[in-house]
Scaffold this active site. Structure first.
Site: not given
Ligand SMILES: Cc1ncc(C[n+]2csc(CCOP(=O)(O)OP(=O)(O)O)c2C)c(N)n1
Length: 607
Positions: A281, A358, A386
């Site tokens: 990342k 959630e 959710r």
């Molecule tokens: C239901 C939900 N909860 C929380 C989020 C907030 N959120 C956006 S990106 C993320 C992390 C995602 O991690 P990953 O899938 O590993 O992607 P990366 O950014 O590490 O590439 C979170 C918690 C969301 N988009 N949807």
């Protein structure tokens, strides 16, 4: 001349050499860094998928083949390669590009996302439709290890594995959600990472290639040649195999040649395949590589709010927890966003980051409450959608004193239509036993949190991230969580009932021109309504202001109450129109929705 300047569609990269693809990756990285630091947005996640996105568009034919980006915050490179490079400068601003995939923006955006863990379900839906319609396109879901903490992803993997249909799931594993990833799956993936150095593309690879349509010797010969060029092995992934997916990986997610080769193999497989990529990342920006959390989502020019409800809320909870060992706090992968970093450090055994889960977070809180603890669930309004059934079924019906600290409530702004926190008043209103509060400023938030410790029913406290209230001497005289506070006690035909800091600020703004033009109440208790106040409003024109949608909201419930109490009550509801609210700054969007001091004062003049 940059190669990037000649890329206006995925076709333009199909004939590039490997060297040129690598150069393109470098150019895209610089472009992303220069652009996103100005616009704000999800920088680190996009820097991590540059090679993957190039390889996907090199191998597959979008939009015929469907690329489904889970969460969708990492789709900027995809946007760049699909003809939206120049528009990226307007990213997340009003009228500009969305920060997430949007079919209305481009046919290359196969599925609109924003909330996590939907890509495998959506992809399987596409796959089943394709099979029924006897079509042959490829479907690729790209899911991060963070998004893989969401339960829906497992429901979908289970169904996909059993279906045996053709779909490629790419697991983009960078070991990070927004913060360090959590949970058993994260541990499992890290075991695979570690074990990769002990295995060498042995029988598992041979077995895999033997299942390809190219059956037999030629495929195995191909595999043998391929093997020589591999740095990484095909190991582990047993769990995915048990689900019924072919597992390939882990492979280097920054090696374009390797990704292309594996994508070509994966697309030839007969059933579902999971391709496990290891990425970094923030790749290419040293500060982001070292601290990806800080660069997950950045504000334009690094702005941070001066008065933050989120920070204040987390910090107050820390002081409450100091003398109360029953206090527990739960977040669904948003520790920093909801202001719980200090709590996590101070009370690690009473703090639970459950991942992007959630629904689990809410029922976990219900269980904690049953077990004698006092749980605080910190989740953004939009993501809490959710868990509607868990709020209703596990908390509301059992009447448990779980406290919901509902962050990013109201219009949240640049993240756009999938992220506006405008539905929570309406959904909480349907939950048995639920009290809903909204603070008018940081001081009132402290009172509400102190009260929450003694609450005997479910309680939601909703607030936006930034506190817009200017201190007009509006200190709280006596705090009663069930009573509305009169902020402008004048005799007038008009009575304004305003919910939350933003709406109270708009009301104050209106009063600046004529301080006698309406009586103003801080309707801090959205539910229950303060019926003692409402019962006095028989012949008044009642105006409600709220940072949420009309249907089932505060104003709608005031109208319902007054219409049952009085004949023909005169109620004007200022709330958001039903339907989605696109991206822009919060104040632009609130204005667009017709809630401004000017419109309020014009309404009063006309009626
Ligand atoms: C239901 C939900 N909860 C929380 C989020 C907030 N959120 C956006 S990106 C993320 C992390 C995602 O991690 P990953 O899938 O590993 O992607 P990366 O950014 O590490 O590439 C979170 C918690 C969301 N988009 N949807």
């Amino acid at each position: 001349m940059r190669i990037l300047d000649n890329v206006t569609s995925p076709e333009d990269i199909k004939n590039l050499t490997l060297g040129e693809l690598k150069q393109l990756a470098g150019e895209i990285r610089s472009f992303l860094i220069n652009t996103v630091t100005l616009t704000g947005g999800h920088l680190a996640s996009n820097l991590g998928v540059v090679e993957l996105t190039i390889a996907l568009h090199y191998v597959f034919i979008s939009p015929d083949d469907k690329l489904i980006w889970d969460v969708g915050h990492q789709s900027y490179v995809h946007k760049i390669l699909t003809g939206r490079k120049d528009e990226l400068r307007g990213l997340r601003s009003k009228g500009g590009l969305s920060g997430f995939p949007k079919a209305s923006e481009s046919p290359h955006d196969a599925f609109d996302t924003g909330h996590s863990s939907t890509s495998v379900s959506a992809g399987l839906g596409y796959a089943r439709a394709r099979d029924i319609n006897r079509e042959s396109y490829d479907i690729i879901g790209i899911i991060g290890d963070g998004a893989l903490t969401g339960g829906m992803a497992y429901e979908a993997l289970s169904d996909l594995g059993a279906s045996k249909t053709r779909m490629i799931v790419i697991l983009n594993d960078n070991e990070m959600s927004i913060s360090q990833n959590v949970g058993g799956m994260a541990r499992y993936l890290s075991k695979i990472r570690i074990s990769k150095s002990y295995y060498r593309f042995k029988h598992s690879a041979r077995r895999f290639f033997e299942t390809l349509p190219l059956v037999g010797a030629s495929a195995v010969r191909l595999a043998d040649g391929f093997r020589e060029r591999l740095k990484y092995a095909l190991v582990g992934g047993k769990l995915f195999e048990q689900f019924g997916l072919k597992y390939i990986g882990p492979i280097d997610g920054h090696n374009i040649a390797e990704i292309i080769e594996y994508l070509n193999f994966a697309r030839e497989a007969e059933g579902p395949v999971l391709l496990h990529l290891l990425t970094k990342k923030g790749r290419g920006l040293p500060v982001a590589e070292i601290n990806p959390e800080a660069f997950h989502g950045i504000s334009p020019n690094g702005d941070t709010p001066a008065l933050s409800f989120s920070k204040k809320s987390g910090n107050i909870l820390c002081s409450i927890a100091e003398n109360n060992p029953k206090i527990t706090a739960i977040t669904a992968a948003m520790t920093e966003g909801v202001g719980l970093e200090n709590f996590a450090n101070l009370y690690p055994n009473r703090f639970f980051d459950v991942g992007i889960a959630e629904q689990h977070a809410v029922t976990l809180a219900a269980g904690l409450s049953k077990g004698g603890m006092r749980p605080y669930v910190y989740i953004y309004s939009t993501f809490l959608q959710r868990a509607y059934d868990q709020i209703l079924h596990d908390v509301g019906l059992q009447d448990l004193p779980v406290v919901f600290c509902v962050d990013r409530a109201g219009i949240s702004g640049p993240d756009g239509v999938t992220h506006q926190g405008v539905y929570d008043i309406s959904y909480f209103y349907t939950v048995p036993n639920m009290q809903i509060l909204a603070p008018k400023d940081l001081c009132e938030l402290s009172f509400m949190l102190e009260y929450s410790v003694t609450a005997t029913h479910p309680l939601a406290i909703r607030y936006p991230r930034t506190c817009t209230a200017v201190d007009n001497g509006r200190q709280i005289k006596a705090f009663n969580p069930f009573e509305w506070e009169c902020l402008n006690d004048v005799k007038s035909k008009y009575v304004v009932l305003a919910v939350g800091d933003r709406m109270i600020s708009i009301a104050y703004e209106t009063l600046k021109t004529d301080s006698k033009c309406f009586a103003l109440y801080n309707a801090r208790s959205i539910r229950p309504l303060d019926t003692a106040v409402l019962d006095r409003l028989k012949d008044k024109t009642v105006i409600t202001l709220e940072d949420g949608i009309r249907s089932g909201g505060f104003g709608a419930n005031v109208l319902l109450y007054l219409s049952e109490k009085f004949k023909n009550p005169n109620v004007k509801i200022f709330a958001y129109r039903d339907g989605g609210i696109e991206h822009g700054t919060a104040s632009e969007l609130i204005t667009e929705q017709g809630i401004t001091a000017k419109i309020l004062s014009e309404y009063i003049k006309k009626h």
